[in-house]
Motif scaffolding. Structure first.
Motif, PDB file in Angstrom:
ATOM      1  N   ASN A 169       0.792  -1.113   0.158  1.00 22.26           N
ATOM      2  CA  ASN A 169      -0.052   0.155  -0.103  1.00 22.26           C
ATOM      3  C   ASN A 169       0.912   1.205  -0.110  1.00 22.26           C
ATOM      4  O   ASN A 169       0.510   2.370   0.527  1.00 22.26           O
ATOM      5  CB  ASN A 169      -1.008   0.090   1.382  1.00 22.26           C
ATOM      6  N   ILE A 170       1.965   1.380  -0.585  1.00 19.70           N
ATOM      7  CA  ILE A 170       2.931   2.387  -0.704  1.00 19.70           C
ATOM      8  C   ILE A 170       3.095   2.606  -2.205  1.00 19.70           C
ATOM      9  O   ILE A 170       3.664   1.650  -2.977  1.00 19.70           O
ATOM     10  CB  ILE A 170       4.310   2.123   0.079  1.00 19.70           C
ATOM     11  N   GLU A 171       2.915   3.964  -2.451  1.00 25.49           N
ATOM     12  CA  GLU A 171       3.298   4.207  -3.816  1.00 25.49           C
ATOM     13  C   GLU A 171       4.436   5.330  -3.750  1.00 25.49           C
ATOM     14  O   GLU A 171       4.301   6.182  -3.112  1.00 25.49           O
ATOM     15  CB  GLU A 171       2.157   4.846  -4.766  1.00 25.49           C
ATOM     16  N   THR A 172       5.612   5.000  -4.624  1.00 29.75           N
ATOM     17  CA  THR A 172       6.591   6.041  -4.533  1.00 29.75           C
ATOM     18  C   THR A 172       6.345   6.971  -5.771  1.00 29.75           C
ATOM     19  O   THR A 172       6.033   6.509  -6.562  1.00 29.75           O
ATOM     20  CB  THR A 172       7.976   5.559  -4.611  1.00 29.75           C
ATOM     21  N   ILE A 173       6.736   8.284  -5.476  1.00 32.83           N
ATOM     22  CA  ILE A 173       6.525   9.347  -6.527  1.00 32.83           C
ATOM     23  C   ILE A 173       7.713  10.352  -6.126  1.00 32.83           C
ATOM     24  O   ILE A 173       8.119  10.817  -5.513  1.00 32.83           O
ATOM     25  CB  ILE A 173       5.372  10.189  -6.138  1.00 32.83           C
TER      26      ILE A 173
END
Length: 191
Positions: free
Chosen positions: A102-106
């Motif tokens: 549930n982690i999105e890197t941007i």
């Protein structure tokens, strides 16, 4: 405005990360300071709930991002946003090792995160504020991200609280609703 002028302005608005060597030194510094000032202990003061969508703006090596993802649970989401490629790489490696989904890197090169407008419950701005060159643009982006009942939770960074408070209040986007030590909790101003 000519195309060339637009390109020049766009390049001026791009953020530049610190050199990789400096960032690596900072990682060691954070590891040392975390012994005394554990980010998980700091998170106890932040009103995180299961199912929230949270942006860790200036996430660094994920000191807050990973614990946030665990606190918001599998139905929540944590966005790790940073200008430093090594920060994003480090977070991705930690996410893979811990099996978090549930982690999105941007990775950004401006204040724009490209996250959907009005989709975020909380933005964390921890140990980052003093590094911001264009506070108006940053706060405009945070305002765009937050849901109507969203929260900006931030510390003053290495600024004096009075100065940080003045900057936040002068944006016209937020109302400071609570102070906790060196932290501020802000909500969107009524329009």
């Amino acid at each position: 405005m000519t195309t060339e002028m637009k390109k020049t302005m766009a390049n001026e608005n791009k953020l530049k990360p610190e050199p990789d060597t400096v960032y690596r030194i900072n990682i060691w510094f954070w590891k040392f300071t975390d012994i005394f000032w554990n980010p998980r202990r700091h998170l106890r003061n932040i009103p995180l709930k299961k199912g929230m969508a949270v942006v860790d703006y200036g996430c660094g090596p994920g000191r807050y991002t990973l614990p946030i993802a665990k606190l918001v649970g599998p139905n929540g989401k944590a966005f790790a946003v940073d200008i430093q490629p090594l920060a994003i790489k480090t977070v991705k490696e930690k996410v893979a090792r811990q099996g978090l989904t549930n982690i999105e890197t941007i990775m950004v090169n401006s204040y724009n995160t490209a996250i959907q407008s009005s989709s975020i419950d909380m933005v964390l701005l921890i140990d980052t504020f003093h590094l911001i060159g264009d506070c108006d643009t940053l706060f405009r982006e945070i305002h765009r991200l937050l849901k109507q009942d969203g929260i900006l939770y931030m510390d003053s960074g290495h600024l004096k609280m009075l100065k940080a408070r003045e900057i936040v209040e002068n944006t016209g986007f937020f109302t400071i609703v609570e102070y906790r030590d060196h932290d501020m909790m802000c909500t969107l101003k009524d329009e």
